[in-house]
Write a protein that holds these residues in place. Structure first.
Motif, short mmCIF file in Angstrom:
data_model
loop_
_atom_site.label_atom_id
_atom_site.label_comp_id
_atom_site.label_asym_id
_atom_site.label_seq_id
_atom_site.Cartn_x
_atom_site.Cartn_y
_atom_site.Cartn_z
N TRP A 99 34.93 28.37 37.88
CA TRP A 99 34.35 27.06 37.62
C TRP A 99 33.52 26.57 38.81
N LEU A 100 34.06 26.71 40.01
CA LEU A 100 33.45 26.16 41.21
C LEU A 100 32.33 27.02 41.75
N GLU A 101 32.41 28.34 41.55
CA GLU A 101 31.46 29.29 42.13
C GLU A 101 31.29 29.04 43.63
N PRO A 102 32.37 29.18 44.40
CA PRO A 102 32.30 28.86 45.83
C PRO A 102 31.44 29.85 46.60
N ALA A 103 30.98 29.39 47.76
CA ALA A 103 30.20 30.26 48.64
C ALA A 103 31.10 31.27 49.34
N SER A 104 32.40 30.99 49.42
CA SER A 104 33.31 31.88 50.14
C SER A 104 34.73 31.61 49.67
N PHE A 105 35.55 32.67 49.70
CA PHE A 105 36.99 32.52 49.47
C PHE A 105 37.72 33.25 50.59
N SER A 106 38.78 32.63 51.10
CA SER A 106 39.54 33.23 52.20
C SER A 106 41.03 33.00 52.02
N GLU A 107 41.79 33.84 52.69
CA GLU A 107 43.26 33.72 52.73
C GLU A 107 43.74 34.22 54.08
N HIS A 108 45.08 34.22 54.27
CA HIS A 108 45.68 34.48 55.57
C HIS A 108 46.38 35.84 55.63
N LEU A 109 46.32 36.46 56.79
CA LEU A 109 47.15 37.64 57.06
C LEU A 109 48.55 37.14 57.41
N ALA A 110 49.33 36.87 56.36
CA ALA A 110 50.64 36.25 56.55
C ALA A 110 51.42 36.37 55.24
N TRP A 111 52.68 35.95 55.28
CA TRP A 111 53.47 35.88 54.05
C TRP A 111 54.21 34.54 54.02
N SER A 112 54.50 34.08 52.80
CA SER A 112 55.15 32.78 52.64
C SER A 112 56.12 32.75 51.47
N THR A 113 56.36 33.91 50.83
CA THR A 113 57.29 33.97 49.71
C THR A 113 58.19 35.19 49.85
N HIS A 114 59.39 35.08 49.27
CA HIS A 114 60.29 36.23 49.16
C HIS A 114 61.14 36.03 47.91
N GLU A 115 60.93 36.97 46.95
CA GLU A 115 61.58 36.84 45.65
C GLU A 115 61.26 35.46 45.07
N SER A 116 62.25 34.59 44.85
CA SER A 116 61.98 33.29 44.25
C SER A 116 61.85 32.18 45.28
N ALA A 117 61.91 32.52 46.58
CA ALA A 117 61.85 31.51 47.65
C ALA A 117 60.42 31.32 48.13
N TYR A 118 60.05 30.07 48.36
CA TYR A 118 58.75 29.71 48.91
C TYR A 118 58.96 28.97 50.21
#
Length: 285
Positions: free
Chosen positions: A93-112
């Motif tokens: 929908w947005l057609e962004p100029a860029s998309f980014s994410e992190h070299l990291a983790w934040s979930t494990h099984e059902s835990a956030y």
């Protein structure tokens, strides 16, 4: 694997800021020197309402960068297909100029977890992160940028240095990289390493976006300096100096000011963007 050339940035080599709704009217009235905006993807995955109406108006005037914080690309488990589908819907929908994410983790099984947690840099981790990055790019139908984390400890089992680890991810997947200068300074201070040596080893040719943010100062149990990536204040002077060092080697890049906590008024944020503009003005082409 996506063609690496497809990861070239479509953001201008100019200052941007993380968009906050309280700045909406001020941005429309006088955005200078800001030329682009970044949003957190997870804040815009609903259907309709004021947030999307404002974003619709902003995208008519500014290139938009989408920054994810919830994919958990470094997680041991599979990526969340439902989250990926919502992200794809937003990007289509947005057609962004860029998309980014992190070299990291934040979930494990059902835990956030309400944090972006570091990874050991091993061959096994490398294979998992590359698989996840490739999955994200295939699901979105677009290249992504991967951001270096802020570190508070080092893993004994790591066999890769972080710049080489990120370079190999970019080589294998065709993704670009997001260089967070504040994170470089935080990690170097906390781990007792050289931030300039880190930048000397970093694959600067792959950088499609640069982030700057504020940090808090504390001490660890032994009384050593401990920096916390808080995004709740102005960028520290040593981080500006490190930005100049990076731009001397990389040339101009899109530069984002991140200020996510204790959010200031628009003139204060615009002043930080002006400092980024000044750094770009003197950077070699």
């Amino acid at each position: 694997m996506l063609d690496a050339s497809a990861a070239a940035p479509r953001l201008p080599a100019a200052p941007g800021v993380g968009y906050k709704p309280q700045h909406y009217a001020a941005i429309l009235e006088d955005p200078a020197p800001v030329e682009w905006l970044e949003i957190h993807a997870e804040n815009y995955m609903g259907e309709g309402g004021r947030p999307l109406a404002q974003l619709r108006a902003l995208r008519e005037r500014f290139p938009i960068s989408v920054h994810g914080v919830g994919l958990s690309i470094g997680g041991a488990g599979p990526l969340d297909d439902a989250h990926l589908a919502r992200l794809r819907q937003l990007c289509d929908w947005l057609e962004p100029a860029s998309f980014s994410e992190h070299l990291a983790w934040s979930t494990h099984e059902s835990a956030y977890f309400d944090d972006l947690l570091p990874l050991p840099y091993t061959d096994a981790t490398l294979a998992r992160v590359c698989a996840h990055v490739s999955q994200v790019q295939e699901a979105l139908g677009r290249p992504m940028l991967l951001e270096n984390p802020s570190s508070y400890l080092a893993f004994a089992e790591s066999t890769w240095e972080e710049p080489a680890f990120l370079a190999e991810i970019a080589r294998r997947t065709g993704c670009g990289l997001l260089l967070d200068i504040n994170n470089v300074f935080i990690s170097a201070t906390n781990l007792g390493t050289s931030p300039r040596a880190y930048l000397d080893a970093f694959p600067l040719a792959e950088v499609g976006e640069i982030h700057l943010g504020g940090h808090d100062e504390a001490e660890d149990d032994a009384g050593r300096p401990l920096l916390i990536d808080s995004h709740g204040r102005e960028v520290a002077d040593p981080v500006w100096t490190l930005l100049d060092y990076a731009l001397e080697r990389a040339g101009p890049r899109p530069i984002l000011i991140e200020w996510d906590n204790d959010i200031p008024d628009w003139p204060t944020l615009a002043l930080e963007a002006s400092r980024a503009e000044a750094a770009l003005d003197v950077a070699p082409a």
